[in-house]
Write a protein that holds these residues in place. Sequence first.
Motif, PDB file in Angstrom:
ATOM      1  N   SER B  40      57.753  41.107  41.964  1.00  0.00           N
ATOM      2  CA  SER B  40      56.655  41.342  40.640  1.00  0.00           C
ATOM      3  C   SER B  40      55.725  42.295  40.938  1.00  0.00           C
ATOM      4  O   SER B  40      54.479  42.329  41.107  1.00  0.00           O
ATOM      5  N   VAL B  41      56.200  43.727  40.802  1.00  0.00           N
ATOM      6  CA  VAL B  41      55.587  44.952  40.963  1.00  0.00           C
ATOM      7  C   VAL B  41      55.740  45.625  39.624  1.00  0.00           C
ATOM      8  O   VAL B  41      56.832  45.752  39.052  1.00  0.00           O
ATOM      9  N   PRO B  42      54.803  46.404  39.079  1.00  0.00           N
ATOM     10  CA  PRO B  42      54.809  47.176  37.613  1.00  0.00           C
ATOM     11  C   PRO B  42      56.398  47.786  37.439  1.00  0.00           C
ATOM     12  O   PRO B  42      56.901  47.508  36.560  1.00  0.00           O
ATOM     13  N   LYS B 167      44.617  39.346  52.318  1.00  0.00           N
ATOM     14  CA  LYS B 167      45.838  39.635  51.342  1.00  0.00           C
ATOM     15  C   LYS B 167      45.304  40.464  50.404  1.00  0.00           C
ATOM     16  O   LYS B 167      44.196  40.539  50.151  1.00  0.00           O
ATOM     17  N   GLU B 169      45.721  40.513  47.331  1.00  0.00           N
ATOM     18  CA  GLU B 169      45.318  39.919  46.082  1.00  0.00           C
ATOM     19  C   GLU B 169      43.763  39.717  46.333  1.00  0.00           C
ATOM     20  O   GLU B 169      42.976  39.326  45.334  1.00  0.00           O
ATOM     21  N   ASP B 170      43.117  39.518  47.460  1.00  0.00           N
ATOM     22  CA  ASP B 170      41.957  39.082  47.737  1.00  0.00           C
ATOM     23  C   ASP B 170      40.676  40.256  47.959  1.00  0.00           C
ATOM     24  O   ASP B 170      39.836  39.976  47.954  1.00  0.00           O
ATOM     25  N   ARG B 172      40.072  42.688  46.130  1.00  0.00           N
ATOM     26  CA  ARG B 172      39.117  42.990  44.854  1.00  0.00           C
ATOM     27  C   ARG B 172      38.000  41.915  44.940  1.00  0.00           C
ATOM     28  O   ARG B 172      36.498  42.330  44.903  1.00  0.00           O
ATOM     29  N   ALA B 173      38.162  40.828  44.885  1.00  0.00           N
ATOM     30  CA  ALA B 173      37.087  39.714  44.821  1.00  0.00           C
ATOM     31  C   ALA B 173      36.236  39.960  46.183  1.00  0.00           C
ATOM     32  O   ALA B 173      35.012  39.800  45.804  1.00  0.00           O
ATOM     33  N   GLN B 176      33.824  42.846  45.527  1.00  0.00           N
ATOM     34  CA  GLN B 176      33.066  42.521  44.478  1.00  0.00           C
ATOM     35  C   GLN B 176      31.962  41.740  44.907  1.00  0.00           C
ATOM     36  O   GLN B 176      30.794  41.954  44.619  1.00  0.00           O
ATOM     37  N   HIS B 189      46.642  46.965  42.177  1.00  0.00           N
ATOM     38  CA  HIS B 189      45.541  46.238  42.424  1.00  0.00           C
ATOM     39  C   HIS B 189      44.393  47.010  42.229  1.00  0.00           C
ATOM     40  O   HIS B 189      43.386  46.491  41.619  1.00  0.00           O
ATOM     41  N   ILE B 192      43.994  47.802  38.587  1.00  0.00           N
ATOM     42  CA  ILE B 192      43.403  46.456  37.697  1.00  0.00           C
ATOM     43  C   ILE B 192      42.116  46.341  38.027  1.00  0.00           C
ATOM     44  O   ILE B 192      41.240  46.010  37.187  1.00  0.00           O
ATOM     45  N   ALA B 193      41.695  46.516  39.362  1.00  0.00           N
ATOM     46  CA  ALA B 193      40.186  46.171  39.734  1.00  0.00           C
ATOM     47  C   ALA B 193      39.273  47.271  38.922  1.00  0.00           C
ATOM     48  O   ALA B 193      38.067  46.802  38.531  1.00  0.00           O
ATOM     49  N   MET B 196      38.966  46.351  35.338  1.00  0.00           N
ATOM     50  CA  MET B 196      38.076  45.203  34.931  1.00  0.00           C
ATOM     51  C   MET B 196      36.509  45.704  35.174  1.00  0.00           C
ATOM     52  O   MET B 196      35.725  44.941  34.649  1.00  0.00           O
ATOM     53  N   VAL B 198      34.873  46.672  37.824  1.00  0.00           N
ATOM     54  CA  VAL B 198      34.151  45.696  39.053  1.00  0.00           C
ATOM     55  C   VAL B 198      34.325  46.567  40.462  1.00  0.00           C
ATOM     56  O   VAL B 198      33.459  46.470  41.386  1.00  0.00           O
ATOM     57  N   ILE B 265      47.567  40.774  31.435  1.00  0.00           N
ATOM     58  CA  ILE B 265      47.069  41.860  31.991  1.00  0.00           C
ATOM     59  C   ILE B 265      46.835  43.016  31.218  1.00  0.00           C
ATOM     60  O   ILE B 265      47.558  43.059  29.918  1.00  0.00           O
TER      61      ILE B 265
END
Lengths: 285, 330
Positions: B40-42, B167, B169-170, B172-173, B176, B189, B192-193, B196, B198, B265
């Motif tokens: 699942s990569v672009p 990870k 996926e974690d 960015r948050a 932030q 990643h 995307i961030a 967004m 952020v 997305i």
Amino acid sequence: MTASRTAGVPRQKGGPSASPSQIVAFVTFMLPIGALLLFWEGVVRFGLADATILPAPSMIVVRAWELLNPAKAERSLLLVHIGVSLWRALAAFVLACLVAIPLGFVLGLSTGTYRALSPLLSLLLPLPAVAWTPIFLVAFGQGDLTIIGVCFLGAFFPVLYSTIQGVRGIGVHAIWVVQSMGAGPLDLFRRVLLPGALPALISGLKLGMAHSWRTLVAAEMLAALSYGLGYMIFAARSYMDVSTMFVGIVCLAVIGLLIEHVIFGTLEKMTVARWHSSGKVRGTR
Amino acid sequence: MSLKGFGWLKWSALAAMVAVGGTLAHATTGSMSIRVGLQSVPPDEVYTAKDWGARYKLKVEHGSFSSGADILKAFIAGRVDIGNGGSGRLVTMAAQQPELFYIVAANQYGGDRYGVMVAKDSPIKTVQELKGKKVGAVTGSGTYSTFRVYLDNNGLKESDFQIVNMKVEDLRAAVQQGIIDGAVAWEPHVAIAETMGVVRRIQSMAGVNDSPNFVLVNRKFADANPEAVARYIATLIDLGELISSNPQEAAKLAAGQISKKGVSINPKALELSFTRIKMDPKVTDALLAELIPVAESMKGASKIGAVPDFKKLVRMDFYEQAVKLRQASR
């Protein structure tokens, strides 16, 4: 636990329409959930939480609506994910019941067999079903076989243990009495063993289904190739689509709740509650 | 010598020629299939979105996997004929099972696909300013290895930072929310961030190294189906060309494919991400050379016995054949 029980309102025999007490029970049940949702919405709306990390309930509803695609329900992605997940969890659960219930009766009735197998069961019981996923992945690869296999293990042990406990809880006197009246093995099973074991068995079924459902998410995250709620949550996480992640989580919670209340609640009403209230099943020790 | 009286020989020879010709014709124009492991990569989403094999009469059976490690597991188990993997896993396989595969193409690479990001409102503008602060990273990843090379090149050390293993996926948050002050992550990643709104990317790893992923093919399959491998590589060249020349179109395809999973997305994020990824499948000496320090480091850590001879594992003839196939199909 049903809504009426939660609210502490006595269960009533009802017709098709809801009685006032049922409505009160439902409202009482929903009130804390509604309050939580309102508080959550407010926290996000007033900027106390970032919507890119914790989306407001309204945003989750909007996203769920988009995924549900009500205009073209046949193309609803959310329904496909839900359907696939339900199919996997139920298939695993049914298979677990088909194996665990007969085995549970055998082990409950035969002390020797129980003693022989008990150490093995005690060894396997504490293992979380998800821990088997890597093994299944190596053996079967990604796909339904692995997911259903892991969920099967999740459901198997609660059903098995509850069946054993239910059968062992039936006093031998009850069996002797029915046998002395000329009952055959089928009568014994139908009139004593099954009704006697049923309260424990239904608890086991509830636990088994709940375990199957919980295990499913983790198994789908690791082993699903295309569809399923766990897969959807995992895919959404990969692309930081937090609203979709929450849609998946809410679906899991709501479906879990519905399975317990609608399927098992109905089963309980149709069997244990009816038999016990009619006096067909009493203390058997 | 006359062939008179040897009519049967003439007809046999003709039949043999027809049979051989038919087989060859089938080999070059007939339909064939290949099983490919994708993630699942672009770039893999773009590959899944379209029937890239149709142009070459190749049926590509996609297997979707949650990580590169899972693809390689399936590859070793013989469930896919072609897979791709990062340098660490490739080195391990080259050291332990070199007889299993050939390296036939490069997959995504380029230092620009790795970046250091900080929160949008952070006063930090350079990696130097992150000294003494918490930096999130997936330690053990190719991204982190590249980051370490960057630090070396710029007179910095890992110990200058408080590295927090997380990870991807974690990250960015965490950035932030201020749990960490910065993060090293890979595409998409970072993009995307950024899209967004952020985070800010304060440093790209472009020029540090290329950290290539390589395409591996099962040897038995390649020896039995060389044409299928060449056709597959031709599809990869087409894919790379689209991503490089028209990232907007590639992003649309990828976003459409991702939406089929129920995930939303922003195509702009994918477009930005594609501008940072190199996709030319040609295996160059420079790309191969990047495996050596990885292998030496793994040998130093006793993870492998010896540094493998990677050049022996490379088969460029498939790529060359693929180039010819593309020209012929125009």
